[in-house]
Design a protein around this motif. Structure first.
Motif, PDB file in Angstrom:
ATOM      1  N   MET A   1       0.843  -1.173   0.000  1.00 29.97           N
ATOM      2  CA  MET A   1       0.000   0.000   0.000  1.00 29.97           C
ATOM      3  C   MET A   1       0.893   1.243   0.000  1.00 29.97           C
ATOM      4  SD  MET A   1      -3.077   0.813   2.531  1.00 29.97           S
ATOM      5  CE  MET A   1      -2.950   2.350   3.384  1.00 29.97           C
ATOM      6  N   LYS A   2       0.542   2.184  -0.822  1.00 30.37           N
ATOM      7  CA  LYS A   2       1.321   3.405  -0.960  1.00 30.37           C
ATOM      8  C   LYS A   2       0.754   4.495  -0.045  1.00 30.37           C
ATOM      9  CE  LYS A   2       3.435   5.781  -4.756  1.00 30.37           C
ATOM     10  NZ  LYS A   2       3.405   6.045  -6.182  1.00 30.37           N
ATOM     11  N   ASN A   3       1.630   5.135   0.707  1.00 30.33           N
ATOM     12  CA  ASN A   3       1.209   6.237   1.572  1.00 30.33           C
ATOM     13  C   ASN A   3       1.039   7.499   0.745  1.00 30.33           C
ATOM     14  OD1 ASN A   3       1.184   4.826   3.976  1.00 30.33           O
ATOM     15  ND2 ASN A   3       3.354   5.161   4.305  1.00 30.33           N
ATOM     16  N   THR A   4       0.027   8.280   1.084  1.00 33.99           N
ATOM     17  CA  THR A   4      -0.196   9.560   0.429  1.00 33.99           C
ATOM     18  C   THR A   4      -0.028  10.671   1.463  1.00 33.99           C
ATOM     19  OG1 THR A   4      -2.563   9.574   0.906  1.00 33.99           O
ATOM     20  CG2 THR A   4      -1.867   8.530  -1.166  1.00 33.99           C
ATOM     21  N   VAL A   5       0.119  11.874   0.976  1.00 33.44           N
ATOM     22  CA  VAL A   5       0.243  13.027   1.875  1.00 33.44           C
ATOM     23  C   VAL A   5      -0.997  13.112   2.764  1.00 33.44           C
ATOM     24  CG1 VAL A   5       0.358  15.539   1.972  1.00 33.44           C
ATOM     25  CG2 VAL A   5       1.774  14.295   0.339  1.00 33.44           C
ATOM     26  N   VAL A   6      -2.150  12.977   2.155  1.00 35.44           N
ATOM     27  CA  VAL A   6      -3.399  13.062   2.920  1.00 35.44           C
ATOM     28  C   VAL A   6      -3.477  11.949   3.953  1.00 35.44           C
ATOM     29  CG1 VAL A   6      -5.910  12.926   2.745  1.00 35.44           C
ATOM     30  CG2 VAL A   6      -4.627  14.235   1.070  1.00 35.44           C
ATOM     31  N   GLY A   7      -3.098  10.748   3.559  1.00 29.62           N
ATOM     32  CA  GLY A   7      -3.144   9.619   4.474  1.00 29.62           C
ATOM     33  C   GLY A   7      -2.194   9.766   5.650  1.00 29.62           C
ATOM     34  N   LEU A   8      -1.073  10.417   5.436  1.00 30.79           N
ATOM     35  CA  LEU A   8      -0.105  10.616   6.508  1.00 30.79           C
ATOM     36  C   LEU A   8      -0.491  11.755   7.442  1.00 30.79           C
ATOM     37  CD1 LEU A   8       3.181  10.191   4.443  1.00 30.79           C
ATOM     38  CD2 LEU A   8       2.339   8.644   6.213  1.00 30.79           C
ATOM     39  N   ILE A   9      -1.073  12.807   6.891  1.00 34.59           N
ATOM     40  CA  ILE A   9      -1.355  14.012   7.671  1.00 34.59           C
ATOM     41  C   ILE A   9      -2.699  13.959   8.399  1.00 34.59           C
ATOM     42  CG2 ILE A   9      -1.839  16.491   7.463  1.00 34.59           C
ATOM     43  CD1 ILE A   9       0.231  16.580   5.260  1.00 34.59           C
ATOM     44  N   THR A  10      -3.702  13.383   7.779  1.00 35.53           N
ATOM     45  CA  THR A  10      -5.070  13.441   8.303  1.00 35.53           C
ATOM     46  C   THR A  10      -5.214  12.987   9.751  1.00 35.53           C
ATOM     47  OG1 THR A  10      -5.982  13.270   6.090  1.00 35.53           O
ATOM     48  CG2 THR A  10      -7.451  12.704   7.902  1.00 35.53           C
ATOM     49  N   PRO A  11      -4.648  11.850  10.168  1.00 36.70           N
ATOM     50  CA  PRO A  11      -4.844  11.462  11.577  1.00 36.70           C
ATOM     51  C   PRO A  11      -4.302  12.495  12.566  1.00 36.70           C
ATOM     52  CG  PRO A  11      -3.859   9.662  10.309  1.00 36.70           C
ATOM     53  CD  PRO A  11      -3.893  10.863   9.425  1.00 36.70           C
ATOM     54  N   HIS A  12      -3.166  13.090  12.250  1.00 35.80           N
ATOM     55  CA  HIS A  12      -2.583  14.110  13.128  1.00 35.80           C
ATOM     56  C   HIS A  12      -3.449  15.372  13.140  1.00 35.80           C
ATOM     57  CE1 HIS A  12       1.095  11.789  13.594  1.00 35.80           C
ATOM     58  NE2 HIS A  12       1.022  11.537  12.295  1.00 35.80           N
ATOM     59  N   PHE A  13      -3.924  15.741  11.984  1.00 37.71           N
ATOM     60  CA  PHE A  13      -4.783  16.922  11.844  1.00 37.71           C
ATOM     61  C   PHE A  13      -6.074  16.745  12.649  1.00 37.71           C
ATOM     62  CE2 PHE A  13      -8.141  19.176   9.524  1.00 37.71           C
ATOM     63  CZ  PHE A  13      -7.641  20.466   9.553  1.00 37.71           C
ATOM     64  N   LEU A  14      -6.697  15.584  12.521  1.00 35.33           N
ATOM     65  CA  LEU A  14      -7.963  15.344  13.219  1.00 35.33           C
ATOM     66  C   LEU A  14      -7.789  15.314  14.736  1.00 35.33           C
ATOM     67  CD1 LEU A  14      -9.671  12.740  10.876  1.00 35.33           C
ATOM     68  CD2 LEU A  14     -10.172  15.177  11.116  1.00 35.33           C
ATOM     69  N   ARG A  15      -6.644  14.844  15.215  1.00 36.64           N
ATOM     70  CA  ARG A  15      -6.397  14.868  16.664  1.00 36.64           C
ATOM     71  C   ARG A  15      -6.345  16.303  17.180  1.00 36.64           C
ATOM     72  NH1 ARG A  15      -2.102  10.996  15.450  1.00 36.64           N
ATOM     73  NH2 ARG A  15      -3.152   8.993  15.317  1.00 36.64           N
ATOM     74  N   LEU A  16      -5.730  17.196  16.413  1.00 37.21           N
ATOM     75  CA  LEU A  16      -5.663  18.600  16.838  1.00 37.21           C
ATOM     76  C   LEU A  16      -7.024  19.273  16.726  1.00 37.21           C
ATOM     77  CD1 LEU A  16      -2.145  19.597  15.641  1.00 37.21           C
ATOM     78  CD2 LEU A  16      -3.040  19.780  17.944  1.00 37.21           C
ATOM     79  N   ILE A  17      -7.802  18.922  15.717  1.00 43.27           N
ATOM     80  CA  ILE A  17      -9.168  19.454  15.611  1.00 43.27           C
ATOM     81  C   ILE A  17      -9.970  19.041  16.839  1.00 43.27           C
ATOM     82  CG2 ILE A  17     -11.345  19.243  14.326  1.00 43.27           C
ATOM     83  CD1 ILE A  17      -9.343  21.018  12.889  1.00 43.27           C
ATOM     84  N   ASP A  18      -9.832  17.785  17.258  1.00 41.81           N
ATOM     85  CA  ASP A  18     -10.535  17.299  18.440  1.00 41.81           C
ATOM     86  C   ASP A  18     -10.100  18.060  19.694  1.00 41.81           C
ATOM     87  OD1 ASP A  18     -12.279  15.516  19.885  1.00 41.81           O
ATOM     88  OD2 ASP A  18     -10.477  14.468  20.571  1.00 41.81           O
ATOM     89  N   LEU A  19      -8.798  18.298  19.823  1.00 46.05           N
ATOM     90  CA  LEU A  19      -8.310  19.061  20.976  1.00 46.05           C
ATOM     91  C   LEU A  19      -8.834  20.495  20.960  1.00 46.05           C
ATOM     92  CD1 LEU A  19      -4.637  17.763  21.180  1.00 46.05           C
ATOM     93  CD2 LEU A  19      -6.485  17.336  22.820  1.00 46.05           C
ATOM     94  N   ALA A  20      -8.887  21.111  19.785  1.00 43.64           N
ATOM     95  CA  ALA A  20      -9.416  22.477  19.685  1.00 43.64           C
ATOM     96  C   ALA A  20     -10.905  22.501  20.058  1.00 43.64           C
ATOM     97  CB  ALA A  20      -9.203  23.015  18.275  1.00 43.64           C
ATOM     98  N   ASN A  21     -11.645  21.480  19.660  1.00 42.29           N
ATOM     99  CA  ASN A  21     -13.063  21.385  20.048  1.00 42.29           C
ATOM    100  C   ASN A  21     -13.197  21.250  21.562  1.00 42.29           C
ATOM    101  OD1 ASN A  21     -14.460  21.646  17.596  1.00 42.29           O
ATOM    102  ND2 ASN A  21     -14.040  19.511  17.071  1.00 42.29           N
TER     103      ASN A  21
END
Length: 94
Positions: A1-21
Protein backbone atom coordinates in the motif's frame (compact mmCIF):
# COMPACT_ATOMS: atom_id res chain seq x y z
CA UNK A 1 0.00 0.00 0.00
CA UNK A 2 1.32 3.41 -0.96
CA UNK A 3 1.21 6.24 1.57
CA UNK A 4 -0.20 9.56 0.43
CA UNK A 5 0.24 13.03 1.87
CA UNK A 6 -3.40 13.06 2.92
CA UNK A 7 -3.14 9.62 4.47
CA UNK A 8 -0.11 10.62 6.51
CA UNK A 9 -1.35 14.01 7.67
CA UNK A 10 -5.07 13.44 8.30
CA UNK A 11 -4.84 11.46 11.58
CA UNK A 12 -2.58 14.11 13.13
CA UNK A 13 -4.78 16.92 11.84
CA UNK A 14 -7.96 15.34 13.22
CA UNK A 15 -6.40 14.87 16.66
CA UNK A 16 -5.66 18.60 16.84
CA UNK A 17 -9.17 19.45 15.61
CA UNK A 18 -10.53 17.30 18.44
CA UNK A 19 -8.31 19.06 20.98
CA UNK A 20 -9.42 22.48 19.68
CA UNK A 21 -13.06 21.39 20.05
CA UNK A 22 -12.35 20.32 23.63
CA UNK A 23 -10.69 23.68 24.35
CA UNK A 24 -13.87 25.40 23.22
CA UNK A 25 -15.81 23.58 25.92
CA UNK A 26 -13.44 24.79 28.64
CA UNK A 27 -11.02 21.87 28.86
CA UNK A 28 -7.37 22.85 29.41
CA UNK A 29 -5.66 21.18 26.45
CA UNK A 30 -2.45 23.19 26.27
CA UNK A 31 -0.20 20.30 27.30
CA UNK A 32 -2.06 17.93 24.99
CA UNK A 33 -1.63 20.28 22.02
CA UNK A 34 2.11 20.52 22.70
CA UNK A 35 2.34 16.74 22.98
CA UNK A 36 0.39 16.21 19.76
CA UNK A 37 2.57 18.65 17.82
CA UNK A 38 5.69 16.88 19.12
CA UNK A 39 4.21 13.52 18.16
CA UNK A 40 3.31 14.78 14.69
CA UNK A 41 6.80 16.16 14.10
CA UNK A 42 8.31 12.90 15.33
CA UNK A 43 6.07 10.70 13.16
CA UNK A 44 6.30 12.74 9.98
CA UNK A 45 9.93 13.67 10.54
CA UNK A 46 11.04 10.19 9.50
CA UNK A 47 9.63 10.55 6.00
CA UNK A 48 11.93 11.56 3.17
CA UNK A 49 9.68 14.54 2.45
CA UNK A 50 9.20 15.57 6.08
CA UNK A 51 9.49 19.29 5.39
CA UNK A 52 6.76 19.20 2.75
CA UNK A 53 4.49 17.03 4.91
CA UNK A 54 4.83 19.34 7.89
CA UNK A 55 4.30 22.40 5.69
CA UNK A 56 1.09 20.87 4.35
CA UNK A 57 0.05 20.10 7.92
CA UNK A 58 0.62 23.74 8.95
CA UNK A 59 -1.31 24.96 5.89
CA UNK A 60 -4.24 22.74 6.86
CA UNK A 61 -4.26 24.01 10.44
CA UNK A 62 -4.11 27.62 9.31
CA UNK A 63 -6.93 27.08 6.80
CA UNK A 64 -9.10 25.46 9.47
CA UNK A 65 -8.41 28.37 11.83
CA UNK A 66 -9.35 30.91 9.12
CA UNK A 67 -12.54 29.02 8.30
CA UNK A 68 -13.63 28.74 11.93
CA UNK A 69 -15.62 31.96 11.92
CA UNK A 70 -15.77 34.82 14.38
CA UNK A 71 -17.65 32.87 17.06
CA UNK A 72 -14.95 30.27 17.50
CA UNK A 73 -11.97 32.32 18.64
CA UNK A 74 -10.67 29.78 21.16
CA UNK A 75 -10.89 26.98 18.59
CA UNK A 76 -9.09 29.05 15.96
CA UNK A 77 -6.52 30.17 18.51
CA UNK A 78 -5.63 26.60 19.43
CA UNK A 79 -5.21 25.66 15.78
CA UNK A 80 -3.05 28.75 15.16
CA UNK A 81 -0.95 27.92 18.20
CA UNK A 82 -0.39 24.37 16.91
CA UNK A 83 0.48 25.74 13.47
CA UNK A 84 3.02 28.16 14.99
CA UNK A 85 4.60 25.43 17.08
CA UNK A 86 4.89 23.14 14.07
CA UNK A 87 6.31 25.94 11.92
CA UNK A 88 9.05 26.45 14.48
CA UNK A 89 9.91 22.75 14.30
CA UNK A 90 10.06 22.75 10.49
CA UNK A 91 13.23 24.82 10.69
CA UNK A 92 15.04 21.74 12.02
CA UNK A 93 14.68 20.14 8.58
CA UNK A 94 16.65 22.86 6.76
Amino acid sequence: MKNTVVGLITPHFLRLIDLANQAETGVNVDWHVRNQVASTVEDLGHQYNARELLSAFVDGLEAAARDAGPGRKLYAGMLQKAASMTSAEIKRFD
